[in-house]
Design a protein around this motif. Structure first.
Motif, PDB file in Angstrom:
ATOM      1  N   LEU A  40       0.843  -1.196   0.000  1.00  0.00           N
ATOM      2  CA  LEU A  40       0.000   0.000   0.000  1.00  0.00           C
ATOM      3  C   LEU A  40       0.879   1.247   0.000  1.00  0.00           C
ATOM      4  CD1 LEU A  40      -2.637   1.607   0.335  1.00  0.00           C
ATOM      5  CD2 LEU A  40      -2.498   1.171   2.798  1.00  0.00           C
ATOM      6  N   LEU A  41       0.660   2.121  -0.997  1.00  0.00           N
ATOM      7  CA  LEU A  41       1.381   3.392  -1.091  1.00  0.00           C
ATOM      8  C   LEU A  41       0.464   4.526  -0.657  1.00  0.00           C
ATOM      9  CD1 LEU A  41       2.970   1.540  -3.188  1.00  0.00           C
ATOM     10  CD2 LEU A  41       3.480   3.668  -4.399  1.00  0.00           C
ATOM     11  N   PRO A  42       0.754   5.172   0.485  1.00  0.00           N
ATOM     12  CA  PRO A  42       0.000   6.388   0.815  1.00  0.00           C
ATOM     13  C   PRO A  42       0.387   7.494  -0.162  1.00  0.00           C
ATOM     14  CG  PRO A  42       1.199   5.522   2.716  1.00  0.00           C
ATOM     15  CD  PRO A  42       1.737   4.837   1.509  1.00  0.00           C
ATOM     16  N   LEU A  43      -0.412   8.537  -0.206  1.00  0.00           N
ATOM     17  CA  LEU A  43      -0.085   9.700  -1.032  1.00  0.00           C
ATOM     18  C   LEU A  43       0.806  10.620  -0.204  1.00  0.00           C
ATOM     19  CD1 LEU A  43      -0.777  10.905  -3.836  1.00  0.00           C
ATOM     20  CD2 LEU A  43      -2.619  12.173  -2.734  1.00  0.00           C
ATOM     21  N   PRO A  44       2.008  10.930  -0.673  1.00  0.00           N
ATOM     22  CA  PRO A  44       2.963  11.700   0.150  1.00  0.00           C
ATOM     23  C   PRO A  44       2.692  13.201   0.119  1.00  0.00           C
ATOM     24  CG  PRO A  44       3.976  11.085  -1.932  1.00  0.00           C
ATOM     25  CD  PRO A  44       2.610  10.461  -1.935  1.00  0.00           C
ATOM     26  N   ASP A  63       4.019  -0.291 -10.427  1.00  0.00           N
ATOM     27  CA  ASP A  63       4.775  -1.006  -9.399  1.00  0.00           C
ATOM     28  C   ASP A  63       4.112  -0.776  -8.037  1.00  0.00           C
ATOM     29  OD1 ASP A  63       6.681  -2.328  -7.898  1.00  0.00           O
ATOM     30  OD2 ASP A  63       8.146  -0.687  -7.995  1.00  0.00           O
ATOM     31  N   TYR A  64       2.915  -1.340  -7.860  1.00  0.00           N
ATOM     32  CA  TYR A  64       2.154  -1.144  -6.636  1.00  0.00           C
ATOM     33  C   TYR A  64       1.051  -2.203  -6.594  1.00  0.00           C
ATOM     34  CZ  TYR A  64      -1.901   0.383  -9.219  1.00  0.00           C
ATOM     35  OH  TYR A  64      -2.990   0.398 -10.050  1.00  0.00           O
ATOM     36  N   ASP A  65       0.411  -2.347  -5.434  1.00  0.00           N
ATOM     37  CA  ASP A  65      -0.812  -3.155  -5.317  1.00  0.00           C
ATOM     38  C   ASP A  65      -2.011  -2.249  -5.020  1.00  0.00           C
ATOM     39  OD1 ASP A  65       0.487  -5.663  -5.709  1.00  0.00           O
ATOM     40  OD2 ASP A  65       1.179  -5.601  -3.627  1.00  0.00           O
ATOM     41  N   LEU A  66      -1.867  -1.420  -3.970  1.00  0.00           N
ATOM     42  CA  LEU A  66      -2.865  -0.408  -3.631  1.00  0.00           C
ATOM     43  C   LEU A  66      -2.139   0.926  -3.489  1.00  0.00           C
ATOM     44  CD1 LEU A  66      -4.798  -2.249  -0.741  1.00  0.00           C
ATOM     45  CD2 LEU A  66      -5.486  -2.097  -3.149  1.00  0.00           C
ATOM     46  N   ALA A  67      -2.774   2.013  -3.926  1.00  0.00           N
ATOM     47  CA  ALA A  67      -2.129   3.318  -3.813  1.00  0.00           C
ATOM     48  C   ALA A  67      -3.185   4.412  -3.774  1.00  0.00           C
ATOM     49  CB  ALA A  67      -1.173   3.549  -4.980  1.00  0.00           C
ATOM     50  N   PHE A  68      -3.013   5.348  -2.855  1.00  0.00           N
ATOM     51  CA  PHE A  68      -3.935   6.479  -2.738  1.00  0.00           C
ATOM     52  C   PHE A  68      -3.728   7.476  -3.877  1.00  0.00           C
ATOM     53  CE2 PHE A  68      -4.312   4.829   1.464  1.00  0.00           C
ATOM     54  CZ  PHE A  68      -5.491   5.331   2.002  1.00  0.00           C
ATOM     55  N   THR A  69      -4.807   8.127  -4.256  1.00  0.00           N
ATOM     56  CA  THR A  69      -4.744   9.216  -5.227  1.00  0.00           C
ATOM     57  C   THR A  69      -6.018  10.033  -5.121  1.00  0.00           C
ATOM     58  OG1 THR A  69      -4.215   9.764  -7.533  1.00  0.00           O
ATOM     59  CG2 THR A  69      -5.866   8.051  -7.183  1.00  0.00           C
TER      60      THR A  69
END
Length: 513
Positions: free
Chosen positions: A354-358, A399-405
Motif C-alpha cells: 500500500l502506497l499512501p499519497l505523500p 509497481d504497486y498493489d494499492l495506492a492512494f490518489t
C-alpha cells in the motif's frame, strides 16, 4: 461566515452587496510552487490557481456548472448539437496591448493546445473545424454531437494564448513562457523562486471596474505548519483548499475575522480513491476488490481524518458531477462480509503493498487507518513509503498493489471520469490514466456511446448503466468526495464566485479595510 463545532460547517461564500473598494494587496498561499505559469503548457493544480488569473477562456462556470460569459459575451448551439458559435467581447486586449481577436481563439484551440494539452486534445478529436467568421465570431463545427463540449471552455482546459507571440515558434521553449501574457485581470510582474509570485492590476481589463485589487502576492511556504502560522500572524490573507492539514482547519476557522467556504471546487469535484492493480494475484479477482470496499470504514475517514470535509462516494462519478447516479450496489463498512469474500476466494495471506499519497500528515494518517481496516479483515498489508517523485514513478510503472490518489472530474464523465476506466487509456508512463489496468469491453462501449449521445437524457441512461457495472467490478476503491475548504479573512470580499474558485476569482475580489 465563521465555522464552529466538532465537524466544520462549510457553506456558500458570502457575496457582498456593498460597493467594492479599489486598492490594496492580497497575499495568498500557493502550495506547492508551480513548475511554470504558461497555462497552455502546464496544467497542474498550482499553475492553474495562479495563472488562472492571468489567462482566460471563452467561458466561466457557475456553481451549478452552467456556462457564463467570459471572453465570449454570447453563444449559440445548433439544434443538432454539432455547431457552436461564439461571439467575442470587443475591445479586449492582451497584457502587451495587442488586440484579442477570433484569430487568437482559432490559433489557441486548433494549433497551440492540440500540441500541448493532452486532456483537451481528446475532446478536440470530436471537432471537424474551427473557423474565425470575423474578428469577433468563432465557429466550432463538430463531427458528431458531443454533449460535454460546452464544458471545455474553462481557463485551465482551453486558455487563450496570444497568436502574435507563439505562432511559428517552439511553444515549449518560447522565452515568453517565463513572462506570461494573457487577457486576465492581473498581469505577471515578478517571480522570486522559493519565495513569491507577484501579479499586478491589469488597468485595461475588459470587465468594467475590475480588478479592484492593486496587486496579489502568491506566497510560497513549503511547510504546512508554517502556512498555518502565516495565516495566524497575518502574513497571508487566503489559504486555498489543501493549504493546511485538516486537523488545523477547525482552529484556524475559529480565529477572528475569518471565513471559510467549500465552494469553488464544483468543476473539479476531486474524488479520492485507492488504485487497485487489477492485473495479477488476488487483486485480479473482483471479489477481493469488493472485500476491500467492505473492509474500509469510509465514514470514519470522512468524520475523523477529514473533519467532516467531504462525502462518501457511491462510485466513479462524484455527486457533484453531471450524470451522477446512486442506483448502484452499495458497500457499507462490513468486516464480516469482507472476511466471507476472502474465504470464498481462498486468499492465502499474500502481502499487499500500500502506497499512501505523500502529500502530508493527513494522507499518512489515512493510509494507516486503511491499513488497520484491511488488517482487521484479514488482508496482510505492507506500507511502502515514497516521496512525491517516487510515488509518481511507481504508479506510472504499475509497481504497486494499492495506492492512494485523487483526480478531478471536470464537470462531465466524458472529460474526467472515463479516462480512468476505458481500456484504450492503459499506458505506462502516467499516474493519471487507467493505472489499475481495468478492462471491460462493455464499459468501453458505454463510455464511447455516452460521450456523443444526444440529447442529455440519452447520455444519462448510458451513464446509469456504466456506473452499475463499474461499481460491481470495483476497479478502484472509492474513498471520499473531497471538500477542500478555502480559509480567508472576512474582509476579503467576493473571493469565490465560480465553480473553480480562487483559480479565477481574484478579478472581482476586493478588500473591505
Amino acid at each position: 461566515m465563521a465555522a464552529s463545532g466538532a465537524i466544520l460547517a462549510i457553506g456558500v461564500p458570502e457575496v457582498s452587496a456593498a460597493t467594492p473598494k479599489r486598492g490594496g494587496t492580497l497575499n495568498v498561499v500557493i502550495q506547492p510552487e508551480p513548475p511554470g505559469l504558461m497555462l497552455g503548457i502546464t496544467q497542474n493544480g498550482p499553475t492553474q490557481m495562479v495563472a488562472g488569473n492571468i489567462y482566460e477562456s471563452l467561458l466561466k462556470y457557475d456553481f451549478n456548472l452552467k456556462p457564463v460569459p467570459s471572453l465570449a459575451k454570447s453563444w449559440e448551439i445548433s439544434d443538432d448539437g454539432k455547431v457552436y458559435t461564439f461571439h467575442l467581447k470587443q475591445g479586449v486586449t492582451w497584457h502587451d496591448g495587442k488586440p484579442f481577436t477570433a484569430a487568437d481563439v482559432v490559433f489557441s484551440a486548433d494549433v497551440f493546445l492540440r500540441q500541448t494539452n493532452a486532456r483537451l486534445r481528446v475532446s478536440l478529436e470530436h471537432v471537424d473545424k474551427i473557423e474565425a467568421l470575423d474578428d469577433h465570431t468563432v465557429r466550432f463545427s463538430l463531427k458528431e454531437p458531443f454533449g460535454p463540449f460546452i464544458g471545455v471552455f474553462e481557463g485551465g482546459t482551453m486558455p487563450m494564448v496570444p497568436k502574435h507571440i507563439y505562432e511559428g515558434t517552439d511553444f515549449k521553449t518560447n522565452p515568453m513562457n517565463a513572462t506570461p501574457i494573457g487577457t486576465g485581470p492581473f498581469k505577471f510582474d515578478k517571480w522570486e523562486k522559493g519565495s513569491y509570485i507577484h501579479l499586478v492590476r491589469n488597468e485595461h481589463y475588459h470587465v468594467p471596474g475590475q480588478p479592484y485589487l492593486d496587486e496579489v502576492y502568491w506566497q510560497v511556504i513549503p511547510d504546512a505548519a508554517s502556512r498555518a502560522v502565516a495565516y495566524e500572524t497575518g502574513k497571508v490573507d487566503v489559504l486555498p483548499g489543501g493549504s493546511v492539514e485538516n486537523f488545523d482547519v477547525k482552529r484556524l476557522t475559529a480565529l477572528k475575522n475569518t471565513s471559510v467556504t467549500g465552494k469553488g471546487w464544483e468543476f473539479f469535484a476531486p474524488l479520492a480513491w485507492m488504485w487497485i492493480n487489477n492485473r495479477e494475484g488476488p487483486l485480479s479477482d473482483k471479489r477481493f476488490r469488493q472485500a476491500i470496499m467492505y473492509a474500509i470504514d469510509r465514514n470514519f475517514a470522512k468524520d475523523v481524518i477529514w473533519n467532516g470535509l467531504g462525502k462518501v462516494p457511491t462510485g466513479p462519478v462524484s455527486s457533484k458531477t453531471r450524470f451522477y447516479s446512486d442506483d448502484v450496489e452499495k458497500y457499507p463498512y462490513d468486516t464480516a462480509k469482507a472476511k466471507a469474500l476472502l474465504k470464498e476466494i481462498g486468499y492465502d495471506g499474500k502481502p499487499i503493498r500500500l502506497l499512501p499519497l505523500p502529500y502530508g500528515e493527513t494522507w499518512q494518517r489515512w493510509g494507516e487507518a486503511v491499513k488497520q481496516n484491511l488488517n482487521d479483515a484479514g488482508i496482510n498489508v505492507e506500507m511502502v513509503a515514497t516521496d512525491v517523485a517516487g510515488w509518481n514513478q511507481k504508479i506510472s510503472d504499475w509497481d504497486y498493489d494499492l495506492a492512494f490518489t485523487y483526480l478531478y472530474q471536470y464537470g462531465d464523465p466524458a472529460l474526467g471520469v472515463a479516462r480512468t476506466y476505458v481500456s484504450t487509456n492503459i499506458a505506462k508512463g502516467s499516474p493519471w490514466n487507467n493505472v489499475e489496468g481495468y478492462k471491460n469491453p462493455k464499459v468501453d462501449e458505454l463510455f464511447d456511446k455516452a460521450a456523443v449521445a444526444f440529447p442529455d437524457a440519452e447520455r444519462q441512461k448510458l451513464y446509469d448503466e456504466v456506473q452499475k457495472i463499474i461499481v460491481e467490478d470495483v476497479p478502484v476503491a472509492w474513498l471520499l468526495e473531497i471538500e477542500f475548504p478555502t480559509i480567508y479573512r472576512s474582509d476579503v470580499k467576493n473571493l469565490v464566485t465560480t465553480a473553480i474558485g480562487v483559480n479565477d476569482g481574484l478579478g472581482g475580489a476586493w478588500l473591505d479595510r
